[in-house]
Design a protein around this motif. Structure first.
Motif, short mmCIF file in Angstrom:
data_model
loop_
_atom_site.label_atom_id
_atom_site.label_comp_id
_atom_site.label_asym_id
_atom_site.label_seq_id
_atom_site.Cartn_x
_atom_site.Cartn_y
_atom_site.Cartn_z
N MET A 185 0.85 -1.18 0.00
CA MET A 185 0.00 0.00 0.00
C MET A 185 0.90 1.24 0.00
N ARG A 186 0.42 2.26 -0.63
CA ARG A 186 1.23 3.47 -0.81
C ARG A 186 0.51 4.69 -0.22
N PHE A 187 1.30 5.60 0.35
CA PHE A 187 0.78 6.86 0.86
C PHE A 187 1.59 7.99 0.27
N ASP A 188 0.89 9.02 -0.17
CA ASP A 188 1.55 10.22 -0.68
C ASP A 188 0.62 11.40 -0.48
N GLY A 218 -3.24 4.14 -0.66
CA GLY A 218 -3.48 2.90 -1.40
C GLY A 218 -3.55 3.21 -2.87
N ASP A 219 -4.65 3.83 -3.29
CA ASP A 219 -4.85 4.24 -4.68
C ASP A 219 -4.82 5.77 -4.74
N GLU A 227 -5.98 5.50 7.98
CA GLU A 227 -7.19 4.83 7.53
C GLU A 227 -7.98 5.80 6.66
N ARG A 228 -8.38 5.33 5.50
CA ARG A 228 -9.19 6.13 4.58
C ARG A 228 -10.63 5.65 4.69
N ARG A 229 -11.52 6.56 5.03
CA ARG A 229 -12.95 6.24 5.15
C ARG A 229 -13.74 7.02 4.13
N ASP A 231 0.03 1.01 7.96
CA ASP A 231 0.92 1.48 9.00
C ASP A 231 2.24 1.84 8.34
N LEU A 232 2.68 3.06 8.58
CA LEU A 232 3.93 3.55 7.99
C LEU A 232 4.75 4.22 9.08
#
Length: 172
Positions: free
Chosen positions: A1-4, A54-55, A110-112, A125-126
């Motif tokens: 999973m990716r975060f930016d 994520g996306d 967490e993306r809701r 978790d990063l």
């Protein structure tokens, strides 16, 4: 999973041709200036706002960047002081919320979906410092490009106070 979460800007940012807007003390506040700055930045084809959990999320400089910048100081302070923060992305039908929680040197993101659409949950978790550096860099990049793009708007007392508070919080 990716975060930016970042603002990409070119090395050379031309100043606005006209930015002699007057703000009304009864009707406006710093959010008006942030909105105008983001609108001005959106006119530049090489300026990009990127949010990936994520996306990639379909965000824009004109609408979504202002929403994030309004909340960024509180997100940074919340993570530092309480270990939690929420970032709402409520423009253009995105209707999502990013929840941040510090746990054992990591930050859980967490993306809701706020509309209850059936989307797969996005949690990751990063490393804490990686996320904090990302948020700090966004703060510094925005203030820097705002000053280069619109020296007049960024000299307004509302903006200077806001930017000082943001950058102070980001440096802690």
């Amino acid at each position: 999973m990716r975060f930016d979460l970042r603002l990409d800007v070119p090395a050379a940012v031309p100043p606005e041709e006209r930015s002699d807007v007057t703000y009304d003390t009864e009707l406006d506040d710093v959010r008006s200036i942030l909105r105008d700055l983001c609108g001005s930045l959106a006119e530049l084809p090489d300026v990009r706002f990127i949010v990936t959990v994520g996306d990639p999320m379909p965000v824009s400089v004109r609408r979504d960047l202002v929403v994030v910048m309004e909340q960024l100081r509180d997100v940074l302070a919340g993570l530092r002081e309480e270990g939690t923060a929420t970032l709402d992305l409520y423009e253009q039908g995105i209707e999502a919320q990013l929840l941040f929680a510090v746990r054992d040197g990591q930050i859980r993101i967490e993306r809701r979906d706020l509309l209850g659409r059936p989307v797969p949950p996005r949690e990751m978790d990063l490393p804490r410092e990686m996320i904090m550096d990302c948020l700090r860099t966004l703060a510094r990049t925005f203030v820097d490009v705002a000053r280069r793009r619109s020296p007049e708007r960024s000299a307004h007392p509302w903006f200077t106070d806001w930017a000082q508070s943001l950058l102070t919080t980001a440096s802690q």
